[in-house]
Enzyme design. Structure first.
Site, mmCIF file in Angstrom:
data_model
loop_
_atom_site.group_PDB
_atom_site.id
_atom_site.type_symbol
_atom_site.label_atom_id
_atom_site.label_comp_id
_atom_site.label_asym_id
_atom_site.label_seq_id
_atom_site.Cartn_x
_atom_site.Cartn_y
_atom_site.Cartn_z
ATOM 1 N N PRO A 87 0.821 -1.218 0.000
ATOM 2 C CA PRO A 87 0.000 0.000 0.000
ATOM 3 C C PRO A 87 0.854 1.268 0.000
ATOM 4 C CG PRO A 87 -0.093 -1.080 2.147
ATOM 5 C CD PRO A 87 0.655 -1.995 1.242
ATOM 6 N N GLU A 114 2.090 -7.959 8.729
ATOM 7 C CA GLU A 114 2.445 -6.539 8.822
ATOM 8 C C GLU A 114 3.282 -6.089 7.625
ATOM 9 O OE1 GLU A 114 1.102 -4.487 10.979
ATOM 10 O OE2 GLU A 114 0.053 -6.271 11.693
ATOM 11 N N ARG A 152 -2.971 -7.223 -20.776
ATOM 12 C CA ARG A 152 -3.728 -6.593 -21.860
ATOM 13 C C ARG A 152 -2.832 -5.759 -22.780
ATOM 14 N NH1 ARG A 152 -7.515 -3.370 -21.449
ATOM 15 N NH2 ARG A 152 -9.065 -4.398 -22.706
ATOM 16 N N ASP A 167 -9.582 1.848 -24.909
ATOM 17 C CA ASP A 167 -9.969 1.692 -23.513
ATOM 18 C C ASP A 167 -9.705 2.944 -22.708
ATOM 19 O OD1 ASP A 167 -10.981 -0.847 -23.449
ATOM 20 O OD2 ASP A 167 -9.026 -1.788 -23.165
HETATM 21 N N1 SAM Z 1 1.542 -2.707 7.553
HETATM 22 C C1 SAM Z 1 1.475 -2.491 6.151
HETATM 23 C C2 SAM Z 1 1.330 -1.014 5.872
HETATM 24 O O1 SAM Z 1 0.560 -0.360 6.569
HETATM 25 O O2 SAM Z 1 1.940 -0.527 4.915
HETATM 26 C C3 SAM Z 1 0.275 -3.192 5.538
HETATM 27 C C4 SAM Z 1 0.444 -4.671 5.438
HETATM 28 S S1 SAM Z 1 -0.909 -5.442 4.639
HETATM 29 C C5 SAM Z 1 -1.929 -5.904 5.955
HETATM 30 C C6 SAM Z 1 -0.234 -6.971 4.085
HETATM 31 C C7 SAM Z 1 0.205 -7.011 2.653
HETATM 32 O O3 SAM Z 1 -0.903 -6.797 1.799
HETATM 33 C C8 SAM Z 1 1.216 -5.982 2.227
HETATM 34 O O4 SAM Z 1 2.530 -6.350 2.574
HETATM 35 C C9 SAM Z 1 1.020 -5.943 0.717
HETATM 36 O O5 SAM Z 1 1.737 -6.965 0.060
HETATM 37 C C10 SAM Z 1 -0.470 -6.214 0.586
HETATM 38 N N2 SAM Z 1 -1.254 -5.001 0.346
HETATM 39 C C11 SAM Z 1 -2.092 -4.409 1.228
HETATM 40 N N3 SAM Z 1 -2.672 -3.335 0.704
HETATM 41 C C12 SAM Z 1 -2.213 -3.226 -0.571
HETATM 42 C C13 SAM Z 1 -2.452 -2.310 -1.629
HETATM 43 N N4 SAM Z 1 -3.262 -1.277 -1.489
HETATM 44 N N5 SAM Z 1 -1.801 -2.517 -2.795
HETATM 45 C C14 SAM Z 1 -0.960 -3.547 -2.949
HETATM 46 N N6 SAM Z 1 -0.698 -4.448 -1.974
HETATM 47 C C15 SAM Z 1 -1.311 -4.303 -0.801
#
Ligand code: SAM
Length: 245
Positions: A87, A114, A152, A167
């Site tokens: 994220p 995490e 794509r 698109d």
């Molecule tokens: N503690 C982390 C933070 O706040 O940045 C979030 C960890 S999340 C619970 C677990 C995993 O989900 C991340 O390591 C990532 O690989 C994935 N993930 C969660 N949200 C995402 C997003 N918006 N885009 C891409 N991957 C995501």
């Protein structure tokens, strides 16, 4: 093009790539999707992939050793890009999807809990990718989104490349409205221009509708787009019509 997905939940991908355009592209050998179980790259008898965070907090963190080992084993001697779904990453969009489609191999690391040990980000990963400003429980759904959208742009995956060109976002505009049979559904009629047989007129109508949708829903896209004289002319027409209505 080859995608390699590293995950602790490989079964999550069982159905997601088993239908539609992506499945066909795999069958034709245009793309390859390999799913790797991160636990296969552990060396201890418990196949441990996570551990408690230093500094003491709730939750677990994915350990660096299996991830480094996985990527180092999987990475091919071709143009390869290693990405972490996160994220905190660069927001995934059409331009990034098109860029990724230019690589011969894209490795996607799915975080969990995490997240991953920071040394993975600092010393292994080329790109961190986020699919939006929200937090998922893991990177698997995000990796599937990336594979789908990038595929794509790989030549031959989408039947008529023409359709990718039109698109939303590909040309910096949202797509124009599409209609199919019946011509009249509960009194809601398909715009008559589409039956005119006049291809120039239809193309201009579509461009105008695409501009109008973009102006109303995503005016930010128009700010960065270099408009042609026809588009400028149509935008003036649209703005005039909107003022009058
Ligand atoms: N503690 C982390 C933070 O706040 O940045 C979030 C960890 S999340 C619970 C677990 C995993 O989900 C991340 O390591 C990532 O690989 C994935 N993930 C969660 N949200 C995402 C997003 N918006 N885009 C891409 N991957 C995501």
């Amino acid at each position: 093009m080859r995608f390699d997905i590293i995950t602790i939940f490989p079964r999550m991908f069982d159905s997601i790539f088993s239908a539609g355009v992506v499945k066909k592209a795999v069958e034709k050998g245009i793309i390859e999707i390999k799913i790797h179980d991160l636990r296969d790259f552990t060396t201890d008898k418990h196949r441990q992939v996570d551990d408690r965070p230093y500094g003491g907090l709730e939750g677990m963190v994915l350990k660096p050793e299996p991830i480094f080992r996985a990527v180092e084993e999987i990475r091919q001697p071709v143009e390869s890009l290693t990405c972490l779904l996160s994220p905190q990453g660069k927001t995934f969009n059409s331009a990034l999807a098109e860029k990724l489609a230019g690589y011969q191999q894209v490795i996607l690391i799915c975080g969990r809990y995490e997240g991953v040990d920071e040394r993975v980000i600092e010393h292994l990963v080329d790109e961190e990718i986020s699919i939006g400003d929200y937090v998922l429980t893991g990177g698997e759904l995000a990796a599937a989104v990336v594979v789908d959208a990038v595929s794509r742009f790989v030549p031959g995956v989408v039947g008529k490349e023409e359709s990718v060109r039109h698109d939303s976002f590909t040309e910096g505009l949202l797509d124009f409205p599409q209609y199919t049979r019946p011509r009249d559904f509960r009194g809601y009629r398909v715009p008559s221009v589409l039956f005119s047989g006049d291809h120039k007129k239809i193309a201009r109508w579509r461009l105008k509708k695409a501009l109008e949708k973009t102006l109303v829903r995503r005016p930010d896209l128009l700010k960065t787009r270099k408009l042609s004289s026809e588009e400028e002319e149509l935008l003036i027409e649209i703005q005039k019509e909107r003022k009058e209505s």
